[in-house]
Design an enzyme around this catalytic site. Structure first.
Site, PDB file in Angstrom:
ATOM      1  N   TYR A 157     -50.899   8.945  22.037  1.00  0.00           N
ATOM      2  CA  TYR A 157     -51.733   9.191  23.716  1.00  0.00           C
ATOM      3  C   TYR A 157     -52.649  10.247  23.230  1.00  0.00           C
ATOM      4  CZ  TYR A 157     -52.517  10.954  28.196  1.00  0.00           C
ATOM      5  OH  TYR A 157     -53.120  11.769  29.289  1.00  0.00           O
ATOM      6  N   ALA A 158     -52.000  11.232  22.767  1.00  0.00           N
ATOM      7  CA  ALA A 158     -52.887  12.789  22.640  1.00  0.00           C
ATOM      8  C   ALA A 158     -53.972  12.314  21.764  1.00  0.00           C
ATOM      9  CB  ALA A 158     -52.045  13.621  22.067  1.00  0.00           C
TER      10      ALA A 158
END
Length: 340
Positions: A157-158
């Site tokens: 996600y990051a």
């Protein structure tokens, strides 16, 4: 002005669109309304948005479509010709990215590419988009600063949100498209996401279930109330990014550029221990929580702490809501919405 807001069925997008309508802007909402969490909650937000637009006589329209579909995005821009874009739609969730990375490719990478292309093609004045504090990853220097290295993400996600920042810079450089990325720090408040800690903890405490407390409660988070976040988003939207005349290619600052590009933290600048957060929920509910103490989850960042001086200098950003007050407002909303 006319503002296209993506993710208007989502938590922050809903509140942002409400704020824009209240001040008289014309809003074009865009959301696929997927089933990542309770669709009924998303539909209720959209219903309230439509009611708000009628009450304010502000221009409002909603497009139910997938950002990963370039033709749908192109049609939206062709029909509505937005002056500015606030891009808040994304596949959210740190832990879910371990289970379904393809969802993040479709929404966060393909969808963002389509937004960038449409902004370029239709000469949008300013693109403001959501990044995340999760990009700080393995960095443990506190408080997190936009000038720090962010090339060691701890989850996919990051990584996708960091990719968004780099993609935006490329478009700012190549096409002089003004872009501003906002790294959100743990946003909470009424109409929040059911997969977030506050929502989950409140539900479980009311139902008499134990709440999962990862890292044995030793996390600290820069919990930021949604109204404070929205005020910052709207102020940034009003202030298009400009090239930094002092930017030095021999000592490049990752927060700015010789292109019209900016990155800002947006948080409360006051980290709180997770156990103190739980105590605030207990106080608002009048119920003692049962705790299930668990180890640190894969991909979790132990602590977050936002240095917001850059945003304060740029748009006079000043978060106003103490955590206890924000938690109380959420609990009041939760009890009313679910008739508890």
């Amino acid at each position: 002005m006319k503002v296209l807001v993506t993710g208007t069925a989502g938590f922050i997008g809903f509140h942002t669109a409400i704020r824009l309508l209240e001040r008289g802007d014309s809003v074009v909402g865009f959301d696929v309304v997927n089933d990542y969490y309770d669709v009924a909650l998303k539909e209720k937000r959209l219903e309230i948005l439509a009611d708000k637009a009628r009450g304010t006589n502000a221009g409002y329209s909603f497009i139910r479509a997938n950002l990963a579909d370039p033709s749908a995005v192109g049609r939206a821009f062709e029909e509505h010709r937005p002056d500015r874009v606030i891009h808040l739609a994304a596949q959210a969730g740190v832990r879910y990215s371990l289970e379904n990375p393809q969802a993040y490719v479709e929404s966060n990478l393909t969808g963002f590419t389509n937004i960038l292309e449409a902004c370029r093609a239709f000469e949008v004045e300013h693109l403001t988009y959501a990044s995340t504090s999760s990009v700080y990853g393995a960095n443990r220097t506190m408080p997190f600063s936009e000038h720090h290295d962010v090339d060691h993400p701890l989850q996919f996600y990051a990584a996708t949100k960091r990719a968004n920042e780099l993609m935006a810079h490329a478009y700012s450089h190549l096409f002089r498209l003004p872009t501003t990325g906002l790294r959100f720090f743990t946003v909470y408040g009424p109409w929040g996401r059911p997969d977030m800690a506050l929502f989950l903890f409140t539900r479980k405490i009311l139902e008499g279930e134990a709440i999962p407390v990862f890292n044995h409660g030793n996390h600290t988070r820069d919990f930021t109330y949604v109204d404070d976040i929205v005020e910052g988003v709207v102020r940034v939207n009003d202030t298009p990014a400009e090239a930094d005349p002092d930017w030095d290619a021999h000592q490049p600052d990752p927060a700015s550029s010789d292109a019209p590009f900016r990155i800002y933290n947006i948080g409360n600048n006051a980290p709180v221990k997770l156990m103190e957060y739980i105590e605030a929920i207990e106080e608002a509910l009048g119920i003692k929580a049962k705790l299930d103490l668990l180890p640190l989850q894969p991909g979790d960042v132990p602590d977050t702490y936002a240095d917001v001086r850059e945003l304060a200098d740029a748009v006079d950003y000043r978060p106003q809501t103490p955590v206890k007050e924000g938690v109380r407002r959420f609990v009041d909303w939760y009890r009313g919405y679910y008739d508890v």
